[in-house]
Design a protein around this motif. Sequence first.
Motif, short mmCIF file in Angstrom:
data_model
loop_
_atom_site.label_atom_id
_atom_site.label_comp_id
_atom_site.label_asym_id
_atom_site.label_seq_id
_atom_site.Cartn_x
_atom_site.Cartn_y
_atom_site.Cartn_z
N ALA A 334 -15.32 17.38 -27.73
CA ALA A 334 -16.03 17.69 -26.49
C ALA A 334 -14.00 17.98 -25.95
N LYS A 335 -14.61 18.89 -24.83
CA LYS A 335 -13.52 19.90 -24.17
C LYS A 335 -11.92 18.46 -24.33
N GLN A 336 -11.79 17.40 -23.35
CA GLN A 336 -10.60 16.82 -23.49
C GLN A 336 -10.07 16.51 -24.44
N LEU A 337 -10.70 16.28 -25.72
CA LEU A 337 -10.29 15.03 -26.60
C LEU A 337 -9.23 16.59 -27.76
N GLY A 338 -9.26 17.52 -27.17
CA GLY A 338 -8.47 18.34 -28.30
C GLY A 338 -6.69 17.72 -28.05
N GLY A 339 -6.66 16.64 -27.41
CA GLY A 339 -5.04 16.68 -27.64
C GLY A 339 -5.57 15.91 -29.14
N ILE A 340 -6.51 15.24 -28.93
CA ILE A 340 -6.44 14.56 -31.27
C ILE A 340 -6.18 15.35 -31.89
N TYR A 341 -6.50 16.49 -31.54
CA TYR A 341 -5.87 17.73 -32.67
C TYR A 341 -5.10 18.22 -32.70
N GLU A 342 -4.05 17.70 -31.46
CA GLU A 342 -2.70 18.31 -31.37
C GLU A 342 -1.83 17.41 -32.01
N ASN A 343 -2.41 15.98 -31.43
CA ASN A 343 -1.47 14.61 -32.21
C ASN A 343 -2.13 14.93 -33.40
N PHE A 344 -2.96 15.34 -34.50
CA PHE A 344 -2.67 15.15 -35.91
C PHE A 344 -2.06 16.58 -36.18
N VAL A 345 -2.11 17.61 -35.66
CA VAL A 345 -0.71 18.65 -35.99
C VAL A 345 0.24 17.54 -36.03
N ALA A 346 1.05 17.71 -34.89
CA ALA A 346 2.47 16.51 -34.82
C ALA A 346 2.46 15.82 -35.61
N GLN A 347 1.33 15.32 -35.88
CA GLN A 347 2.31 14.11 -37.48
C GLN A 347 2.12 14.97 -38.69
N GLU A 348 1.50 15.25 -38.88
CA GLU A 348 1.46 16.14 -40.33
C GLU A 348 2.73 16.83 -40.86
N LEU A 349 3.24 17.79 -39.20
CA LEU A 349 4.48 18.70 -38.92
C LEU A 349 5.64 17.56 -39.24
N VAL A 350 5.25 16.87 -38.67
CA VAL A 350 6.91 15.29 -38.81
C VAL A 350 6.61 14.69 -39.97
N ALA A 351 5.93 14.31 -40.96
CA ALA A 351 5.93 14.37 -41.73
C ALA A 351 6.77 15.13 -43.04
N HIS A 352 6.02 15.87 -42.77
CA HIS A 352 6.44 16.84 -43.41
C HIS A 352 8.10 17.55 -43.55
N GLY A 353 8.34 16.70 -42.33
CA GLY A 353 10.44 18.06 -41.79
C GLY A 353 10.74 18.20 -41.14
N TYR A 354 9.85 18.69 -40.04
CA TYR A 354 9.66 18.86 -39.10
C TYR A 354 10.23 18.68 -37.15
N THR A 355 10.94 19.58 -36.85
CA THR A 355 11.42 18.81 -35.55
C THR A 355 10.13 19.08 -34.82
N LEU A 356 9.58 18.68 -34.22
CA LEU A 356 8.73 18.79 -33.13
C LEU A 356 8.99 19.24 -31.79
N ARG A 357 8.52 20.42 -31.30
CA ARG A 357 9.36 21.40 -29.91
C ARG A 357 8.28 22.53 -30.08
N TYR A 358 8.38 22.90 -28.06
CA TYR A 358 6.86 23.83 -28.08
C TYR A 358 7.53 24.53 -27.12
N TYR A 359 6.69 25.61 -26.30
CA TYR A 359 7.28 26.62 -25.48
C TYR A 359 5.96 26.77 -24.69
N THR A 360 6.92 26.85 -23.05
CA THR A 360 6.12 27.19 -22.20
C THR A 360 6.31 28.21 -20.80
N ASN A 361 6.03 29.24 -20.11
CA ASN A 361 5.98 29.90 -19.19
C ASN A 361 5.50 30.37 -18.48
N LYS A 362 5.45 30.31 -17.22
CA LYS A 362 3.85 30.58 -16.18
C LYS A 362 4.13 32.22 -16.73
#
Length: 434
Positions: A334-362
């Motif tokens: 379901a469209k609103q569950l895209g956060g589950i996919y992002e959570n997976f990516v965040a978890q994988e990145l942290v487990a492999h030594g990356y610091t989590l950051r994002y960028y946003t601009n109007k």
Amino acid sequence: MLCRKALKRFEFWKQNKTKQALLVAGARQVGKTFLIREFAKKNYENVIEFNLVENMEARDSFREASSAEDLMLRMSVASPTLLEPGRTVIFIDEVQECPEIMTLIKFLVDTGDYDYILSGSMLGVELEDIRSQPVGYVTEVLMYPLDFEEFCWAAGFGEESTQLAQDCRAHNEALPDYLHERLLALFHRYLLVGGMPDAVVAFFETNSIDQVRVVQEGILKYYARDISKYAPKDRRLVIKSIFDLIPSELLAQNRRFRLSSIENVKRYSQIQDEFLWLTRANVALATYNVRAPISPLLLSENHRLFKLFLSDVGLLASQFPKESLLGLLSGKPAKQLGGIYENFVAQELVAHGYTLRYYTNKKIGELDFVIERKDGAIIALEVKSGAGYKSHAALNNALAVKEFDISEALVLAETNIEQAESVTYLPIYLASML
């Protein structure tokens, strides 16, 4: 027995240590105690274990130790077996129950008579002051839930297949169809099960999500009890509120944690300590905003804007009704569950030594993750859960800004490896292979 990557780090410590104890940290239920026991049995003739939650007499006695020599005496009295110098490892579990002994262990390590392994679930909170000092007598290993590769191993996936996937990524060549389909199927299951060892074992033993959810519910109850026990009394309600809000905040379109969701909170400074408590307890993952994707990213962090993920994607999925997750198994969430996919990516990145950051601009839009490699190269990531993964306006806009230091632009989606001009499309299950 589940195969864990942390075991190699334990072995490296034993082979290369001089006068260091091993400190194993991580959230509750990630498998620390079990893995330490297996490692100790294979590498020592004599294993002495003190669990400071279960063995209250030992805990109370250790708390009264006035010196390193006094602590050693107390451990020898509490030990059910003989302490043999040069052949014994002393494993102190749940050391957060008696953090004051950490400074005494230093002097015991110096004598070289015994090896010491310390472990606990709330070390980022309870031992913050001690761990921040450049003590040098502790080698720390931070354990996480099983990452996706470890989950594949548990499913019987061989290292040859893993190596083939790595080779395909290294050359940006499509994976063989059979391998891609198998990995996608396992990825869909991982979203529901996550990487908590007991949940993984329950899944592969029963092939039922019901038993998995029983385990996950128990873990979340443990976390709630830890907040009640270890968090400062005047902050517990707010900390619990933030933790409980994570799933609903990840339902929002931009996944950003809204301070207005917390009653009577308008500024980040009001909840900064509470927010940091959850991340230091390793039950939540923080992703801070950066003002620009320019190296070094640390200099442009903006802590007033952030996303907050759970440490385990399975725990996140368990917060939603089962019926709403059925689409995950077919790759059509379901469209609103895209956060589950992002959570997976965040978890994988942290487990492999990356610091989590994002960028946003109007004007540009939002880049889901902005990652900095050790060599300073900046990777811009967008995570797509639907079929329209080739639509990524924010990524295109960011690539058009000459001042940005974007070395590679990646879209993680349910696709095989593809290359299109300046953007590479990667299967989302390869999130760790950046």
